[in-house]
Design a protein around this motif. Structure first.
Motif, PDB file in Angstrom:
ATOM      1  N   SER A 170       9.439   6.699   1.463  1.00  0.00           N
ATOM      2  CA  SER A 170       9.886   7.234   0.183  1.00  0.00           C
ATOM      3  C   SER A 170       9.904   8.753   0.254  1.00  0.00           C
ATOM      4  CB  SER A 170       8.943   6.817  -0.940  1.00  0.00           C
ATOM      5  OG  SER A 170       8.891   5.424  -1.042  1.00  0.00           O
ATOM      6  N   ILE A 171      11.015   9.339  -0.196  1.00  0.00           N
ATOM      7  CA  ILE A 171      11.042  10.798  -0.274  1.00  0.00           C
ATOM      8  C   ILE A 171      11.120  11.269  -1.715  1.00  0.00           C
ATOM      9  CG2 ILE A 171      11.996  11.093   2.026  1.00  0.00           C
ATOM     10  CD1 ILE A 171      14.682  11.688   0.703  1.00  0.00           C
ATOM     11  N   MET A 189       0.864  -1.177   0.000  1.00  0.00           N
ATOM     12  CA  MET A 189       0.000   0.000   0.000  1.00  0.00           C
ATOM     13  C   MET A 189       0.904   1.231   0.000  1.00  0.00           C
ATOM     14  SD  MET A 189      -2.599  -1.173   3.020  1.00  0.00           S
ATOM     15  CE  MET A 189      -1.249  -1.854   3.981  1.00  0.00           C
ATOM     16  N   ILE A 190       0.484   2.270  -0.680  1.00  0.00           N
ATOM     17  CA  ILE A 190       1.230   3.522  -0.686  1.00  0.00           C
ATOM     18  C   ILE A 190       0.344   4.594  -0.079  1.00  0.00           C
ATOM     19  CG2 ILE A 190       2.397   5.256  -2.095  1.00  0.00           C
ATOM     20  CD1 ILE A 190       2.877   3.002  -4.156  1.00  0.00           C
ATOM     21  N   ASN A 212       1.744  10.937   6.060  1.00  0.00           N
ATOM     22  CA  ASN A 212       2.912  10.150   5.642  1.00  0.00           C
ATOM     23  C   ASN A 212       2.924   9.943   4.127  1.00  0.00           C
ATOM     24  OD1 ASN A 212       4.183   9.481   8.166  1.00  0.00           O
ATOM     25  ND2 ASN A 212       2.447   8.140   8.560  1.00  0.00           N
ATOM     26  N   PRO A 213       2.955  11.006   3.348  1.00  0.00           N
ATOM     27  CA  PRO A 213       2.900  10.798   1.902  1.00  0.00           C
ATOM     28  C   PRO A 213       4.105  10.002   1.409  1.00  0.00           C
ATOM     29  CG  PRO A 213       3.555  13.044   2.402  1.00  0.00           C
ATOM     30  CD  PRO A 213       3.175  12.394   3.697  1.00  0.00           C
ATOM     31  N   GLY A 214       3.831   8.996   0.583  1.00  0.00           N
ATOM     32  CA  GLY A 214       4.908   8.185   0.025  1.00  0.00           C
ATOM     33  C   GLY A 214       5.343   7.022   0.884  1.00  0.00           C
TER      34      GLY A 214
END
Length: 88
Positions: A53-54, A8-9, A15-17
């Motif tokens: 993920s950034i 899941m993203i 918490n985007p990403g």
């Protein structure tokens, strides 16, 4: 080791990403036996893992993490454009 998983993203503002993946089936090739289930890795089945993920643009993926001492680190992954099996 081969691990099938679901993922899941997070697209929320909190918490985007954030990528959450959960191991489903874990197998390995041992002594010529294909898809041999390994008990030790079976402990991972159902366990959630997180990757912060950034940056991701389809080719470059940068994740951020922290070591046990709280020091920030980054990992950079590059998609191999010549690898047709990366999605399998």
């Amino acid at each position: 080791i081969t691990a099938k998983s679901t993922y899941m993203i997070d697209s929320s503002p909190l918490n985007p990403g954030l990528v959450t993946f959960i191991y489903q089936d874990i197998t390995t090739d041992v002594f010529g036996f294909k898809n041999f289930p390994v008990g030790t890795f079976g402990l991972l089945k159902g366990r959630a893992n997180y990757v912060e993920s950034i940056w991701f643009d389809g080719v470059i993926w940068i994740e951020r993490g922290y070591n046990p001492d709280g020091v920030e680190f980054f990992n950079v992954y590059l998609k191999d454009e010549d690898d047709d099996n990366w999605q399998k």
